[in-house]
Design a protein around this motif. Structure first.
Motif, PDB file in Angstrom:
ATOM      1  N   SER A  55      -8.267   1.027   5.255  1.00 59.21           N
ATOM      2  CA  SER A  55      -7.192   0.629   4.348  1.00 59.21           C
ATOM      3  C   SER A  55      -6.885   1.745   3.351  1.00 59.21           C
ATOM      4  N   GLU A  59      -3.326   3.738   2.953  1.00 60.09           N
ATOM      5  CA  GLU A  59      -2.607   3.787   1.681  1.00 60.09           C
ATOM      6  C   GLU A  59      -2.347   5.235   1.247  1.00 60.09           C
ATOM      7  N   GLU A  86      -6.448  -8.622   8.771  1.00 62.00           N
ATOM      8  CA  GLU A  86      -6.327  -8.901   7.347  1.00 62.00           C
ATOM      9  C   GLU A  86      -6.860  -7.710   6.555  1.00 62.00           C
ATOM     10  N   ASP A  89      -3.033  -4.986   8.019  1.00 63.28           N
ATOM     11  CA  ASP A  89      -1.649  -5.357   8.308  1.00 63.28           C
ATOM     12  C   ASP A  89      -1.073  -6.332   7.274  1.00 63.28           C
ATOM     13  N   TYR A  90      -1.919  -7.141   6.683  1.00 68.02           N
ATOM     14  CA  TYR A  90      -1.453  -8.183   5.769  1.00 68.02           C
ATOM     15  C   TYR A  90      -2.575  -8.591   4.822  1.00 68.02           C
ATOM     16  N   TYR A  91      -2.204  -9.355   3.809  1.00 68.75           N
ATOM     17  CA  TYR A  91      -3.169 -10.067   2.976  1.00 68.75           C
ATOM     18  C   TYR A  91      -2.594 -11.451   2.724  1.00 68.75           C
ATOM     19  N   LYS A 100       1.717  -5.723   4.760  1.00 73.27           N
ATOM     20  CA  LYS A 100       1.524  -4.446   4.085  1.00 73.27           C
ATOM     21  C   LYS A 100       2.380  -3.364   4.749  1.00 73.27           C
ATOM     22  N   ALA A 101       2.441  -2.205   4.115  1.00 75.45           N
ATOM     23  CA  ALA A 101       3.275  -1.102   4.609  1.00 75.45           C
ATOM     24  C   ALA A 101       2.910  -0.704   6.035  1.00 75.45           C
ATOM     25  N   ARG A 116       8.213  -7.036   0.334  1.00 75.10           N
ATOM     26  CA  ARG A 116       7.559  -6.490  -0.853  1.00 75.10           C
ATOM     27  C   ARG A 116       6.984  -5.097  -0.637  1.00 75.10           C
ATOM     28  N   HIS A 117       6.387  -4.852   0.525  1.00 74.76           N
ATOM     29  CA  HIS A 117       5.719  -3.569   0.778  1.00 74.76           C
ATOM     30  C   HIS A 117       6.462  -2.721   1.806  1.00 74.76           C
TER      31      HIS A 117
END
Length: 128
Positions: A55, A59, A86, A89-91, A100-101, A116-117
């Motif tokens: 992760s 980032e 998790e 890819d996502y939370y 996520k991005a 959002r991302h």
């Protein structure tokens, strides 16, 4: 009989089982994006440390993207996977999936839903 290799995390020291076996079974880490370059300095990481490190690397990569590079990013060329991870890819937020991005980069383009991302909207228009 599949014999799971006993490993010790090179980051936190936790003992864990590597899923690679002599019989050809693949390790759990193969479900993650192939973003690590093997080195002799580090051995395997436990699932928790591996996910955190993965992760963090993602980032860091996302922060390097610009309007010019985001559409032709290296994530779109990674092997395709239907597995969502998790933390990668996502939370979850209040029972909802927040992508996520990295998830958006794998798709390769913006879906225009105002996510959002979203990494494709690097310079969003400000509204009053």
């Amino acid at each position: 009989m599949n014999v799971i290799k006993a490993k010790q995390c090179s980051s936190c020291g936790t003992n864990f089982g590597c899923g690679d076996t002599l019989e050809g079974t693949r390790c759990w880490c193969n479900d993650f994006p192939p973003i690590f370059v093997p080195t002799k300095a580090i051995d395997c990481l436990c699932p928790k440390c591996f996910k955190e490190s993965c992760s963090d690397k993602i980032e860091e990569y996302v922060k390097t993207l610009t309007q010019e590079t985001v559409l032709h990013n290296k994530v779109t060329s990674l092997p395709k996977s239907n597995n969502l991870i998790e933390g990668i890819d996502y939370y979850l937020e209040n029972g909802n999936y927040v992508f996520k991005a990295f998830f958006h980069l794998k798709r390769g383009s913006c879906c225009s839903n105002g996510c959002r991302h979203c990494p494709y909207n690097l310079n969003p228009k400000k509204t009053n």
